[in-house]
Write a protein that holds these residues in place. Structure first.
Motif, short mmCIF file in Angstrom:
data_model
loop_
_atom_site.label_atom_id
_atom_site.label_comp_id
_atom_site.label_asym_id
_atom_site.label_seq_id
_atom_site.Cartn_x
_atom_site.Cartn_y
_atom_site.Cartn_z
N ALA A 130 0.83 -1.21 0.00
CA ALA A 130 0.00 0.00 0.00
C ALA A 130 0.86 1.25 0.00
N GLY A 131 1.95 1.25 0.78
CA GLY A 131 2.82 2.41 0.83
C GLY A 131 3.46 2.71 -0.52
N ALA A 132 3.99 1.68 -1.17
CA ALA A 132 4.60 1.88 -2.49
C ALA A 132 3.57 2.36 -3.51
N THR A 133 2.36 1.81 -3.44
CA THR A 133 1.31 2.18 -4.39
C THR A 133 0.90 3.64 -4.23
N ILE A 134 0.73 4.08 -2.97
CA ILE A 134 0.36 5.48 -2.73
C ILE A 134 1.46 6.42 -3.18
N GLY A 135 2.71 6.02 -2.95
CA GLY A 135 3.81 6.83 -3.45
C GLY A 135 3.78 6.99 -4.95
N GLU A 136 3.41 5.93 -5.65
CA GLU A 136 3.32 6.00 -7.11
C GLU A 136 2.12 6.81 -7.55
N TRP A 137 1.04 6.75 -6.79
CA TRP A 137 -0.13 7.57 -7.11
C TRP A 137 0.21 9.06 -7.03
N LEU A 138 0.98 9.43 -6.01
CA LEU A 138 1.26 10.85 -5.78
C LEU A 138 2.16 11.44 -6.85
N GLY A 139 3.02 10.62 -7.39
CA GLY A 139 3.88 11.14 -8.43
C GLY A 139 4.88 10.12 -8.91
N SER A 140 4.68 9.60 -10.11
CA SER A 140 5.59 8.60 -10.65
C SER A 140 5.30 8.43 -12.13
N SER A 141 6.24 7.84 -12.83
CA SER A 141 6.05 7.55 -14.24
C SER A 141 6.10 6.06 -14.53
N GLU A 142 6.17 5.25 -13.46
CA GLU A 142 6.17 3.80 -13.61
C GLU A 142 5.77 3.16 -12.29
N GLY A 143 5.42 1.89 -12.35
CA GLY A 143 4.95 1.17 -11.18
C GLY A 143 3.47 0.84 -11.30
N LEU A 144 3.01 -0.15 -10.55
CA LEU A 144 1.62 -0.58 -10.63
C LEU A 144 0.66 0.50 -10.16
N GLY A 145 1.07 1.28 -9.15
CA GLY A 145 0.22 2.37 -8.69
C GLY A 145 0.04 3.43 -9.77
N TYR A 146 1.11 3.78 -10.44
CA TYR A 146 1.03 4.73 -11.54
C TYR A 146 0.16 4.18 -12.67
N PHE A 147 0.36 2.91 -13.01
CA PHE A 147 -0.43 2.30 -14.09
C PHE A 147 -1.91 2.30 -13.74
N GLY A 148 -2.24 1.95 -12.47
CA GLY A 148 -3.64 1.93 -12.07
C GLY A 148 -4.27 3.31 -12.10
N ARG A 149 -3.52 4.33 -11.68
CA ARG A 149 -4.05 5.70 -11.72
C ARG A 149 -4.31 6.15 -13.15
N ARG A 150 -3.39 5.81 -14.05
CA ARG A 150 -3.57 6.18 -15.45
C ARG A 150 -4.75 5.43 -16.07
N ALA A 151 -4.89 4.15 -15.74
CA ALA A 151 -6.01 3.37 -16.27
C ALA A 151 -7.34 3.90 -15.75
N SER A 152 -7.36 4.30 -14.48
CA SER A 152 -8.60 4.86 -13.91
C SER A 152 -8.97 6.17 -14.60
N GLY A 153 -7.97 7.01 -14.85
CA GLY A 153 -8.25 8.28 -15.53
C GLY A 153 -8.76 8.09 -16.95
N ASN A 154 -8.38 7.00 -17.58
CA ASN A 154 -8.83 6.71 -18.95
C ASN A 154 -10.04 5.79 -18.99
#
Length: 258
Positions: free
Chosen positions: A189-213
């Protein structure tokens, strides 16, 4: 045998859950962008396997391992220091507790501000999620040592280091692994939230981008991988616990036989 039975029942429950989920989506004609059926999620995971498994999964796994390893190291050292020195315990322990009164998600952007959007920021947030259960459980384990056994060792002439290594450390291991199980799941959860807040790779970043689309199948595929990762880490800690605390397993078998 008991572990095998639990695995069978877990497999049955997962199968029933997936069947019901699939049936609800098909029979009620739930829009796929709201709740895709499991079959669609699996197909999306297969179609995106090179991106998810080849890139984003390894990025998240690296953040999880580094953050969790740092929490284990510093958590154990701090727990040992508080156990050895009452002054350190009185100075530090209240602040460890106070840190948990502030919502961790609210502190995450602060950590990103301090440590940046690169790997160090993700590791810092993972430590924020995992440090507390490790240090508190380890410290409680050290403090819960049998007082009579402690006095017996002192009577027999054991010094502080000997009582620590022969009695306190082994008796604290079950508490440590209990905290590590919690921390292992929190690390994802910690790594995912970190990717949500700002990242260009990682499962959290991918999920945020998929949700936005509005790509619900891709979003659920990333969530599925995060869930599997958390379960694998929990299982791994359980295996390590059995290896390093064989006396606990023996005592449980003896108590059941009685």
């Amino acid at each position: 045998m008991a572990g095998w039975n639990r695995g069978v029942w877990f497999g049955i429950s997962i199968a029933l859950f997936v069947i019901v989920w699939e049936a609800v989506c098909r029979l009620l004609h739930v829009p796929p962008f709201i709740l895709p059926p499991p079959s669609t999620v699996v197909l999306s995971l297969w179609d995106l396997r090179k991106t998810l498994l080849g890139l984003h999964l390894w990025v998240t796994l690296k953040e999880v391992i580094l953050g969790l390893s740092a929490s284990i190291l510093f958590g154990i050292l701090l727990a040992f220091a508080m156990n050895m020195n009452r002054v350190i315990e009185r100075l530090v322990y209240p602040y460890i507790v106070i840190s948990q009164t502030i919502p961790i998600i609210a502190l995450s952007p602060v950590f990103i501000l301090w440590f940046g959007y690169d790997l160090s920021g993700k590791i810092a947030i993972t430590i924020l999620f995992t440090f507390f259960p490790i240090v508190v459980n380890t410290y409680d384990g050290l403090r819960s040592t049998d007082k009579e056994m402690l006095q017996l060792l002192k009577t027999m002439g054991a010094n502080r280091w000997q009582t620590f290594t022969k009695l306190q450390l082994p008796s604290s291991l079950p508490h440590f692994f209990s905290g590590l199980k919690v921390a292992a799941t929190y690390s994802v959860a910690g790594a995912t939230i970190g990717e949500w807040l700002g990242s260009s790779e990682g499962l959290g970043y991918f999920g945020r981008r998929a949700s936005g689309n509005f790509q619900a199948p891709a979003l659920f595929a990333s969530v599925l991988l995060l869930s599997i990762l958390g379960m694998l880490l929990f299982w791994l800690v359980g295996r390590l616990e059995k290896y390093f605390t064989p006396h606990q397993r023996t005592s449980r078998k003896t108590s059941k036989e009685k």
